[in-house]
Design a protein around this motif. Structure first.
Motif, mmCIF file in Angstrom:
data_model
loop_
_atom_site.group_PDB
_atom_site.id
_atom_site.type_symbol
_atom_site.label_atom_id
_atom_site.label_comp_id
_atom_site.label_asym_id
_atom_site.label_seq_id
_atom_site.Cartn_x
_atom_site.Cartn_y
_atom_site.Cartn_z
ATOM 1 N N LEU A 139 0.778 -11.801 -1.170
ATOM 2 C CA LEU A 139 1.250 -10.415 -1.123
ATOM 3 C C LEU A 139 2.734 -10.315 -1.454
ATOM 4 O O LEU A 139 3.161 -9.383 -2.152
ATOM 5 N N VAL A 140 3.506 -11.267 -0.955
ATOM 6 C CA VAL A 140 4.936 -11.292 -1.292
ATOM 7 C C VAL A 140 5.127 -11.415 -2.800
ATOM 8 O O VAL A 140 5.958 -10.727 -3.405
ATOM 9 N N THR A 141 4.345 -12.281 -3.420
ATOM 10 C CA THR A 141 4.427 -12.460 -4.874
ATOM 11 C C THR A 141 4.113 -11.160 -5.610
ATOM 12 O O THR A 141 4.831 -10.769 -6.545
ATOM 13 N N PHE A 170 0.832 -1.201 0.000
ATOM 14 C CA PHE A 170 0.000 0.000 0.000
ATOM 15 C C PHE A 170 0.868 1.253 0.000
ATOM 16 O O PHE A 170 0.647 2.189 -0.785
ATOM 17 N N TYR A 171 1.859 1.282 0.881
ATOM 18 C CA TYR A 171 2.742 2.458 0.989
ATOM 19 C C TYR A 171 3.540 2.668 -0.297
ATOM 20 O O TYR A 171 3.680 3.793 -0.786
ATOM 21 N N PHE A 172 4.056 1.583 -0.846
ATOM 22 C CA PHE A 172 4.852 1.674 -2.069
ATOM 23 C C PHE A 172 4.026 2.232 -3.224
ATOM 24 O O PHE A 172 4.492 3.102 -3.978
ATOM 25 N N LEU A 173 2.805 1.744 -3.373
ATOM 26 C CA LEU A 173 1.950 2.202 -4.470
ATOM 27 C C LEU A 173 1.434 3.620 -4.221
ATOM 28 O O LEU A 173 1.387 4.448 -5.136
ATOM 29 N N MET A 174 1.062 3.899 -2.979
ATOM 30 C CA MET A 174 0.466 5.196 -2.678
ATOM 31 C C MET A 174 1.459 6.335 -2.818
ATOM 32 O O MET A 174 1.116 7.433 -3.277
ATOM 33 N N THR A 175 2.712 6.099 -2.420
ATOM 34 C CA THR A 175 3.694 7.178 -2.432
ATOM 35 C C THR A 175 4.226 7.483 -3.832
ATOM 36 O O THR A 175 5.125 8.306 -3.982
ATOM 37 N N ILE A 177 6.663 -8.733 -7.928
ATOM 38 C CA ILE A 177 6.324 -8.355 -9.304
ATOM 39 C C ILE A 177 6.381 -6.841 -9.489
ATOM 40 O O ILE A 177 6.992 -6.341 -10.433
ATOM 41 N N VAL A 178 5.762 -6.082 -8.573
ATOM 42 C CA VAL A 178 5.685 -4.623 -8.768
ATOM 43 C C VAL A 178 7.007 -3.929 -8.489
ATOM 44 O O VAL A 178 7.204 -2.781 -8.909
#
Length: 254
Positions: free
Chosen positions: A120-122, A76-81, A126-127
């Protein structure tokens, strides 16, 4: 009182070691090391010493639920920021963590927590594949105050978690046990100082480490009452390290 002084010594020492490792070998290595069950092992050890081994065993389901919530929060933090500031992302991510942790803890299913963590790890791997391909996270020079600040932050978080265990009970204490008292400050500081590429390397390394943490908690669950806290936790840490570096090697080979 001895346990209190051990907390004051061990946690900042681990934070210093991981920070220096990131400086020497790159942020992704720092993330990988911070993803190992170092603080989880400390929390479980102190729970065993202060509350008893049965208490620690009963805390494992909550810990695995918390682990799934943490990986969801990192994602969430990685995508949101990508679109908001680190401060906004951090505050929002903590609220998000509390919500997800509450939902996961209510389920009480070990299998659900494990499956959710691995999925979630997977997704995280990927991202964050761009960070792995570019090898961008070599280490950004930091001001001198950053490493001491990480050490203080990690120590205060560990003290808060273990001090509240008696009135929280085993489930809630377990839920708090995998909170990344080393990795979270490392991730936020790396993001602020080095940008989204550095954050991605930390998140990726921590996600890889989470696979080993699953093995750590399962080992503790099945062995702590038979083997005792020290042998059980030491064995669980060794297994987690082996799993983590095996996964890291397989991903590097790709």
């Amino acid at each position: 009182m001895t346990a209190f002084y051990l907390k004051l010594f061990i946690t900042p020492a681990l934070m210093l070691f991981i920070s220096l490792a990131a400086k020497r070998w790159g942020t992704q290595i720092g993330g990988l090391l911070s993803g190992l069950p170092l603080t989880s092992a400390l929390v479980m050890l102190f729970l065993s010493l202060e509350q008893g081994e049965t208490f620690a065993s009963m805390a494992v389901p909550g810990a695995l639920a918390g682990l799934a919530a943490i990986q969801a929060t990192y994602l969430f933090y990685f995508l949101m920021t990508r679109s908001v500031s680190a401060f906004t992302g951090c505050i929002t991510a903590l609220v998000f963590y509390g919500s997800i942790a509450l939902v996961m803890s209510r389920s009480g299913w070990l299998a659900l927590s494990i499956i959710a963590t691995l999925l979630l790890v997977t997704v995280i791997i990927i991202v964050t594949s761009k960070q792995a391909q570019t090898k961008a996270a070599h280490y950004v020079p930091l001001p001198r105050w950053v490493i001491p600040m990480r050490m203080v932050t990690a120590t205060l978080l560990l003290l808060a978690i273990t001090a509240s265990a008696e009135w929280l009970g085993p489930l809630a204490s377990g839920l708090l046990a995998p909170i990344p008292v080393i990795a979270w400050p490392l991730a936020v500081f790396a993001h602020v100082q080095g940008g989204h590429q550095e954050l991605g390397a930390i998140v990726r390394g921590n996600a890889i480490g989470a696979v080993g943490v699953v093995g750590f908690y399962l080992t503790v669950k099945v062995s702590i009452l038979q083997w005792g806290a020290l042998l059980s936790i030491a064995t669980a840490v060794l297994l987690a390290v082996a799993i983590t570096f095996m996964v890291a090697r397989l991903l590097d080979a790709r």
